[in-house]
Design an enzyme around this catalytic site. Structure first.
Site, PDB file in Angstrom:
ATOM      1  N   HIS A  23       4.584   0.321   1.880  1.00 56.41           N
ATOM      2  CA  HIS A  23       4.992   1.406   1.269  1.00 56.41           C
ATOM      3  C   HIS A  23       5.301   2.736   2.084  1.00 56.41           C
ATOM      4  O   HIS A  23       6.165   3.489   1.649  1.00 56.41           O
ATOM      5  CB  HIS A  23       4.109   1.783  -0.007  1.00 56.41           C
ATOM      6  CG  HIS A  23       4.105   0.905  -1.007  1.00 56.41           C
ATOM      7  ND1 HIS A  23       4.780   0.934  -2.238  1.00 56.41           N
ATOM      8  CD2 HIS A  23       3.416  -0.429  -1.066  1.00 56.41           C
ATOM      9  CE1 HIS A  23       4.584  -0.207  -2.889  1.00 56.41           C
ATOM     10  NE2 HIS A  23       3.788  -0.913  -2.234  1.00 56.41           N
TER      11      HIS A  23
ATOM     12  N   ASP B 165       8.629  10.057   4.959  1.00 52.58           N
ATOM     13  CA  ASP B 165       7.969   9.723   3.479  1.00 52.58           C
ATOM     14  C   ASP B 165       8.666   8.266   3.525  1.00 52.58           C
ATOM     15  O   ASP B 165       9.966   8.050   3.682  1.00 52.58           O
ATOM     16  CB  ASP B 165       8.504  10.445   2.147  1.00 52.58           C
ATOM     17  CG  ASP B 165       7.545  10.451   1.137  1.00 52.58           C
ATOM     18  OD1 ASP B 165       6.826   9.334   1.091  1.00 52.58           O
ATOM     19  OD2 ASP B 165       7.859  11.305   0.308  1.00 52.58           O
TER      20      ASP B 165
HETATM   21  O1  LIG Z   1      -4.160   5.888  -3.160  1.00 50.59           O
HETATM   22  P1  LIG Z   1      -3.835   7.456  -2.532  1.00 50.59           P
HETATM   23  O2  LIG Z   1      -4.373   7.533  -1.067  1.00 50.59           O
HETATM   24  O3  LIG Z   1      -4.259   8.579  -3.726  1.00 50.59           O
HETATM   25  O4  LIG Z   1      -2.207   7.782  -2.144  1.00 50.59           O
HETATM   26  C1  LIG Z   1      -1.193   7.520  -3.225  1.00 50.59           C
HETATM   27  C2  LIG Z   1      -0.126   6.515  -2.796  1.00 50.59           C
HETATM   28  O5  LIG Z   1       0.431   7.228  -1.693  1.00 50.59           O
HETATM   29  C3  LIG Z   1       1.448   6.413  -0.823  1.00 50.59           C
HETATM   30  O6  LIG Z   1       2.572   6.122  -1.584  1.00 50.59           O
HETATM   31  C4  LIG Z   1       3.737   5.549  -0.843  1.00 50.59           C
HETATM   32  O7  LIG Z   1       4.299   4.587  -1.902  1.00 50.59           O
HETATM   33  C5  LIG Z   1       5.286   5.102  -2.863  1.00 50.59           C
HETATM   34  C6  LIG Z   1       5.887   4.097  -3.558  1.00 50.59           C
HETATM   35  O8  LIG Z   1       6.175   2.840  -2.741  1.00 50.59           O
HETATM   36  C7  LIG Z   1       6.405   5.561  -1.810  1.00 50.59           C
HETATM   37  O9  LIG Z   1       7.466   6.115  -2.645  1.00 50.59           O
HETATM   38  C8  LIG Z   1       5.985   6.888  -1.040  1.00 50.59           C
HETATM   39  O10 LIG Z   1       6.811   7.193  -0.155  1.00 50.59           O
HETATM   40  C9  LIG Z   1       4.616   6.498  -0.126  1.00 50.59           C
HETATM   41  O11 LIG Z   1       3.958   7.421   0.477  1.00 50.59           O
HETATM   42  C10 LIG Z   1       0.509   5.128  -0.377  1.00 50.59           C
HETATM   43  O12 LIG Z   1       1.654   4.259   0.242  1.00 50.59           O
HETATM   44  C11 LIG Z   1       0.149   4.310  -1.782  1.00 50.59           C
HETATM   45  O13 LIG Z   1      -0.575   3.119  -1.232  1.00 50.59           O
HETATM   46  C12 LIG Z   1      -0.971   5.276  -2.446  1.00 50.59           C
HETATM   47  O14 LIG Z   1      -1.494   4.680  -3.431  1.00 50.59           O
HETATM   48  O1  LIG Z   2       1.365  15.426 -11.238  1.00 53.76           O
HETATM   49  C1  LIG Z   2       1.975  14.416 -10.664  1.00 53.76           C
HETATM   50  C2  LIG Z   2       2.589  14.134  -9.497  1.00 53.76           C
HETATM   51  C3  LIG Z   2       3.060  13.370  -9.131  1.00 53.76           C
HETATM   52  N1  LIG Z   2       3.124  11.954 -10.037  1.00 53.76           N
HETATM   53  C4  LIG Z   2       3.785  10.724  -9.901  1.00 53.76           C
HETATM   54  O2  LIG Z   2       3.219  10.254  -8.478  1.00 53.76           O
HETATM   55  C5  LIG Z   2       4.343   9.667  -7.983  1.00 53.76           C
HETATM   56  C6  LIG Z   2       4.521  10.030  -6.593  1.00 53.76           C
HETATM   57  O3  LIG Z   2       5.219   9.150  -5.495  1.00 53.76           O
HETATM   58  P1  LIG Z   2       6.068   9.337  -4.492  1.00 53.76           P
HETATM   59  O4  LIG Z   2       6.624   8.060  -4.024  1.00 53.76           O
HETATM   60  O5  LIG Z   2       7.057  10.391  -4.601  1.00 53.76           O
HETATM   61  O6  LIG Z   2       4.779   9.852  -3.431  1.00 53.76           O
HETATM   62  P2  LIG Z   2       3.598   9.343  -2.964  1.00 53.76           P
HETATM   63  O7  LIG Z   2       2.547  10.238  -3.628  1.00 53.76           O
HETATM   64  O8  LIG Z   2       3.419   7.855  -3.448  1.00 53.76           O
HETATM   65  O9  LIG Z   2       3.448   9.325  -1.201  1.00 53.76           O
HETATM   66  C7  LIG Z   2       5.576   9.737  -8.697  1.00 53.76           C
HETATM   67  O10 LIG Z   2       5.911   8.670  -9.502  1.00 53.76           O
HETATM   68  C8  LIG Z   2       5.252  10.882  -9.576  1.00 53.76           C
HETATM   69  O11 LIG Z   2       5.844  10.695 -10.876  1.00 53.76           O
HETATM   70  C9  LIG Z   2       2.411  12.125 -11.229  1.00 53.76           C
HETATM   71  O12 LIG Z   2       2.339  10.928 -12.031  1.00 53.76           O
HETATM   72  N2  LIG Z   2       1.796  13.330 -11.632  1.00 53.76           N
END
Ligand SMILES: O=P(O)(O)OC[C@H]1O[C@H](O[C@H]2O[C@H](CO)[C@@H](O)[C@H](O)[C@H]2O)[C@H](O)[C@@H](O)[C@@H]1O
Ligand SMILES: O=c1ccn([C@@H]2O[C@H](COP(=O)(O)OP(=O)(O)O)[C@@H](O)[C@H]2O)c(=O)[nH]1
Length: 473
Positions: A158, A366
């Protein structure tokens, strides 16, 4: 039809009747895939236990079975806070200055991957498709193969894949990457990360890459491709119709009192470029004093990975910087930055996105950035807002009609805000139409279909050899 086994660090429980339960777009999409394929979703419960027992908590709700395990404090420290979030996350986001290399993290990472493998193996049937997610679980496929599984297995990353010159700064990088050859399909968010991976394979592993994306290293052949993740467009536009979305829309519009809202929504993470964004916004206020009272920045930034020191540091910096900007520019009836450290439900976010005339989404790096796509999905077709997006987000490769900026440049951010304010309605509509088509077509359903199809086609299912009966002594 084969079953689908999804394995990820976190597991989102299916939505309950009262609408509670963590529901990211990814959770919704995977839950739909699991219902279709009658599979299960395995991962860490998010809870800590004194002693790892391997006990699996099985839950079934709304057609989805989840199977979760608790981890020991030390596991969480070394695997999740350590190797995943202090080593791989910064390195894969091009921040080798923040990456920490500690042997205990590496061994904790291997141990937890082994624990996952050991616990999930008995749940897997010979024809199951296995789909492993993200940087927490890179070696899991190999661990499963070592336990005799011959199933078709895919891995989706991701986050970005770093250029080879950065990747080689990881101790034992080759050992880690070789474990990926255990999968049949490897997916990346964009062609750019795919290219970096192929470059690494050719340069560091002496492999070759066919024009159709098949990678050969020794006797292993793996299909590698880009599968950009999307949002659940249908679910998200339905969320816009909810009472919660209407209320949050009204709440923001009323409190804006005729001023324009610039919105940012990001986990509190250094990769999201929040400091640079605040400074770019500050530059705008400085350069265009006549706009000072006419708009404000609403930055929603729920805290994330709070046990990792770099995340505490970024939080302190942002507290200080938002306070400084407000101190410098605020008046009795106006504050330039509304900096909010709490998370909101998707329905509420949908209303906030719709109410905001501009979205400022400027990660330094990202994997994708789903917020950018959600903002587009939430706009009013008759009067859409403007998306300002970092060119270094995976989403920028699809959302070419956003105002693309270099997130490190304060001036580019400031100029893009000015351009967004002045953009004629016809141009806003034209840009939005082009973007919303991509967001609608290349949604999360298309993403999972493409990946699962590739996995199904990867090779015919191979039945597992029955374990021989132990010989009598
Ligand atoms: O599980 P956390 O440590 O709280 O982090 C939340 C997620 O963050 C990352 O998100 C990535 O995946 C998104 C969906 O594909 C993508 O849009 C974003 O750019 C990435 O940063 C992480 O890769 C996930 O595994 C986490 O669950
Ligand atoms: O207050 C918040 C902030 C973020 N999100 C969700 O968290 C996801 C963030 O995904 P993104 O790919 O932008 O970044 P990541 O946190 O996975 O790196 C999106 O679906 C947002 O709608 C949410 O549900 N509540």
């Amino acid at each position: 039809m084969s079953r689908l086994i999804v394995i990820s660090n976190r597991v989102s429980p299916p939505k309950t009747e009262d609408g509670s339960g963590a529901q990211g777009g990814l959770a919704v999409a995977l839950a739909a895939a699991l219902r279709e394929y009658r599979g299960l979703w395995f991962g860490w419960s998010g809870r800590k236990t004194d002693k790892f027992t391997g006990h699996i908590d099985m839950q079934r709700a709304h057609g989805v079975t989840t199977a979760t395990i608790d981890l020991e404090e030390q596991d969480v420290e070394e695997y999740y806070n350590g190797y995943a979030n202090r080593t791989l996350w910064p390195l894969f986001h091009y921040r080798i200055d923040l990456a920490e290399y500690d042997r205990s993290f590496g061994s904790g990472y291997e141990r937890v991957n082994e624990r996952f493998a050991e616990t999930v193996t008995p749940l897997i049937e010979p024809d199951d498709l296995i789909w492993v997610h993200d940087y927490h679980l890179i070696p899991l496929g190999q661990q499963l193969r070592e336990r005799g599984l011959k199933n078709r297995m895919g891995f989706f990353l991701h986050i970005p894949w770093p250029p080879s010159r950065l990747m080689v700064s990881l101790p034992y990088h080759e050992k880690l990457v070789r474990t990926m050859l255990a999968y049949d399909v490897i997916g990346f968010q964009t062609e750019e990360w795919l290219e970096s991976f192929c470059h690494y394979v050719e340069r560091e592993l002496g492999g070759t890459v066919d024009p159709d994306g098949v990678i050969h290293v020794g006797d292993r052949s793996v299909h590698a491709a880009a599968y950009p993740i999307g949002v659940d467009f249908k679910e998200f536009t339905e969320a816009l119709e909810s009472d919660a979305a209407r209320e949050s829309f009204e709440r923001l519009r009323t409190s804006a009192a005729g001023r324009r809202t610039i919105i940012g929504v990001d986990r509190l993470d250094y990769s999201k470029g929040l400091e640079e964004r605040f400074l770019g916004y500050r530059r705008f206020l400085e350069k265009h004093p006549r706009y000072q009272r006419k708009l404000f920045l609403l930055q929603i930034a729920p805290p994330s990975r709070g046990e990792v020191a770099t995340y505490e540091v970024i939080r302190e910096h942002l507290d200080e910087l938002s306070g400084r900007i407000n101190g410098e520019f605020a008046d009795v009836d106006w504050v330039p930055v509304r900096y909010v450290n709490q998370g909101y439900r998707r329905e509420e976010l949908a209303g906030f996105y719709r109410a905001a005339e501009i979205a400022l989404i400027t990660p330094l790096r990202d994997g994708m950035n789903l917020v950018a796509k959600e903002y587009v999905a939430a706009q009013d077709p008759e009067d859409p807002g403007v998306l300002i997006l970092s060119r270094f987000a995976g989403a920028a490769l699809q959302l070419k009609d956003a105002l693309l900026v270099n997130p490190y440049s304060k001036d580019e951010i400031a100029d893009a805000i000015m351009r967004a304010i002045r953009m004629p309605k016809e141009e806003r509509i034209r840009r939005w139409k082009a973007m919303v088509e991509v967001v609608r077509q290349e949604d999360v359903v298309a993403w999972r279909h493409a990946f699962v199809e590739a996995l199904e086609k990867a090779r015919p299912p191979v039945r597992r050899e029955p374990t021989p009966e132990p010989e009598a002594c």
